[in-house]
Design an enzyme around this catalytic site. Structure first.
Site, PDB file in Angstrom:
ATOM      1  N   ASP A  58      35.617  40.635  36.613  1.00 43.47           N
ATOM      2  CA  ASP A  58      35.862  40.812  38.055  1.00 43.47           C
ATOM      3  C   ASP A  58      37.364  40.896  38.296  1.00 43.47           C
ATOM      4  O   ASP A  58      37.986  39.935  38.734  1.00 43.47           O
ATOM      5  CB  ASP A  58      35.241  39.643  38.832  1.00 43.47           C
ATOM      6  CG  ASP A  58      35.360  39.834  40.336  1.00 43.47           C
ATOM      7  OD1 ASP A  58      35.889  40.885  40.762  1.00 43.47           O
ATOM      8  OD2 ASP A  58      34.919  38.942  41.073  1.00 43.47           O
ATOM      9  N   LYS A  60      38.468  43.477  40.189  1.00 41.46           N
ATOM     10  CA  LYS A  60      38.566  44.289  41.423  1.00 41.46           C
ATOM     11  C   LYS A  60      39.677  45.322  41.270  1.00 41.46           C
ATOM     12  O   LYS A  60      40.623  45.389  42.049  1.00 41.46           O
ATOM     13  CB  LYS A  60      38.778  43.408  42.651  1.00 41.46           C
ATOM     14  CG  LYS A  60      37.623  42.441  42.875  1.00 41.46           C
ATOM     15  CD  LYS A  60      37.699  41.735  44.211  1.00 41.46           C
ATOM     16  CE  LYS A  60      36.536  40.790  44.398  1.00 41.46           C
ATOM     17  NZ  LYS A  60      36.550  39.625  43.456  1.00 41.46           N
ATOM     18  N   ASP A  63      43.737  50.758  41.354  1.00 40.54           N
ATOM     19  CA  ASP A  63      44.984  51.472  41.079  1.00 40.54           C
ATOM     20  C   ASP A  63      44.704  52.971  40.950  1.00 40.54           C
ATOM     21  O   ASP A  63      43.596  53.436  41.238  1.00 40.54           O
ATOM     22  CB  ASP A  63      45.622  50.878  39.806  1.00 40.54           C
ATOM     23  CG  ASP A  63      47.134  50.838  39.894  1.00 40.54           C
ATOM     24  OD1 ASP A  63      47.743  51.885  40.241  1.00 40.54           O
ATOM     25  OD2 ASP A  63      47.729  49.780  39.621  1.00 40.54           O
TER      26      ASP A  63
END
Ligand code: 3DU
Length: 211
Positions: A58, A60, A63
């Site tokens: 995780d 997240k 980019d």
């Protein structure tokens, strides 16, 4: 049947291994992220693989496509079986994570609407639906949707069909396991298990969702 995914947000390898040892018979997957990986290094993934459970990163990821790809490659080389990415970065960035995941035989999940109150500042109704549609378009394996708002999970299910819904927010954040479990595929629970005096018993208390 709804799976139980342990969010293992403890800070050291020793704590992580201890909680995993105690809870692994009662859970279906483990999710780790920055708290544990920054505290113990990415190699903790290999240690946790001893429990033979799906292991989700995780991070997240949020980019540009090239950087997402580099991050995802590290994740799967480290031994994870899935990765969570943000969706707001757009289709090319999400596709980069999905492509790396699928090439490695793993899964990729896209955050739609987060479970905390502030999520509604930017990620609420309308945007979350678009993020769920993007997850479908990019061939992601599922979405992250809030256990704290079952009505929103129902709305997002309409968009993603049979793809998986992984849902955090039960316990410490106030969501109800009874209410959310029938709507989702995997219930993510952290503090109410790993902060418990008896983590095994706490994990076992959710076993009704797995039947
Ligand atoms: O609130 P808990 O301690 O049960 O942990 C929930 C976990 O799920 C934690 O790792 C958090 O970073 C993650 N998460 C959310 O809580 C909400 C989201 O929208 C996405 C992930």
């Amino acid at each position: 049947m709804t799976e139980l995914m342990l969010a293992l947000d403890v800070l050291t390898r020793a704590e992580a291994m201890d909680i995993a040892e105690k809870t692994h018979p009662y859970i279906d997957a483990i999710k780790i992220g920055y708290p544990l990986v920054l505290g113990s290094g990415l190699s903790v993934a290999r240690d946790l693989s001893e429990f033979d459970l799906p292991l989700i990163a995780d991070f997240k990821v949020a980019d540009i496509p090239n950087t997402n790809r580099l991050i995802a490659e590290h994740v799967f080389e480290a031994g994870f079986s899935g990765i969570i990415t943000q969706g707001f970065t757009g289709r090319d960035s999400v596709s980069a994570c999905v492509d790396v995941a699928h090439s490695a035989g793993g899964k990729c999940y896209v955050v739609t609407e987060m479970s905390h109150p502030g999520a509604l500042d930017f990620m609420g109704e309308g945007i979350a639906e678009r993020l769920a549609a993007l997850a479908v378009e990019c061939n992601a394996d599922g979405i992250i949707a809030p256990a704290t708002r079952p009505e929103r999970v129902k709305a997002l299910r309409e968009i993603i069909g049979k793809k998986k819904i992984l849902s955090p927010g039960v316990g410490a954040q106030g969501g109800s396991a009874e209410e959310i479990a029938p709507l989702i595929d995997s219930m993510i629970v952290g503090r109410s298990i790993y902060n418990s005096e008896d983590p095994a018993k706490a994990a076992q208390s959710y076993s009704f969702i797995r039947n």
